[in-house]
Write an enzyme that holds these catalytic residues in place. Sequence first.
Site, PDB file in Angstrom:
ATOM      1  N   GLU A  13       5.096 -15.397 102.291  1.00 33.91           N
ATOM      2  CA  GLU A  13       5.210 -15.250 103.740  1.00 33.91           C
ATOM      3  C   GLU A  13       5.813 -13.910 104.153  1.00 33.91           C
ATOM      4  OE1 GLU A  13       5.545 -19.999 104.820  1.00 33.91           O
ATOM      5  OE2 GLU A  13       7.351 -18.927 104.298  1.00 33.91           O
ATOM      6  N   ASP A 200      -2.494 -26.803 106.567  1.00 36.16           N
ATOM      7  CA  ASP A 200      -2.935 -28.174 106.221  1.00 36.16           C
ATOM      8  C   ASP A 200      -2.734 -29.064 107.439  1.00 36.16           C
ATOM      9  OD1 ASP A 200       0.043 -27.756 104.950  1.00 36.16           O
ATOM     10  OD2 ASP A 200      -0.154 -29.678 105.957  1.00 36.16           O
TER      11      ASP A 200
END
Length: 234
Positions: A13, A200
């Site tokens: 990230e 997701d």
Amino acid sequence: MIKIGIIGAMELEVEALQKEMALEGVIKKAGMDFFEGALDGVPVVIVRCGIGKVNAALCVQILADEFRVSHVVNTGVAGSLNAQLDIGDILISRDALYHDMDAAVFGYQPGEVPQMGFREFKADEKMMNLAKEACEKANPDIHVMYGRVVSGDQFISSKEIKERLISEFHGDCAEMEGAAIAHGAYLNGLPFVIIRAISDKADDSAEMDYPTFEGAAAKHSAALVKEMIKGILP
Ligand code: ADE
């Protein structure tokens, strides 16, 4: 003075941003490496805090005390709780709250930290607007929306728990750090925003989808952060 603390939970990230920054130095504290320097001329401290609320809160406190940051941005990925948010889309926090804080037996709302008086930590409006504009510029093909981040020390991968996070907390995405970052920023009087790309659907498919999509999602979020921070300079 403007100095932006940029926090990601995982290497994936923050690595793209760290590669692009003009690095002045790295300071290690509480097991975290704080990369200080500038990104497109904007003073920043970029750090991987590790996963979960305690890591996230410690990280914000160090950014406040040791680096005197003026703003906090959290970049990363999340599971979607909103049918309008598909894998690859981006959510910008309007607010954040805990889904695993529960003192309801004493009359508090689910998610409310006792004696706090409220349960939603509100993101900074200027940073929210900048993030949305930046997303439209950096990732023009990606659907972006404002919403609620719900956080807890739990990877959400079941339909039942997902349904509870929607019905009880009206969450739009679930992750594991945002509310703790928001809480830490609030206690230190720092404006914050959380930017999360969807990896997701936080249901029974999450276990499969997460590893497949986390890389691309993390990059989208980082690209947006790079674009938005330029707008924070006066
Ligand atoms: N981060 C990305 N997907 C997540 C999920 N389903 N639950 C918690 N954190 C996440």
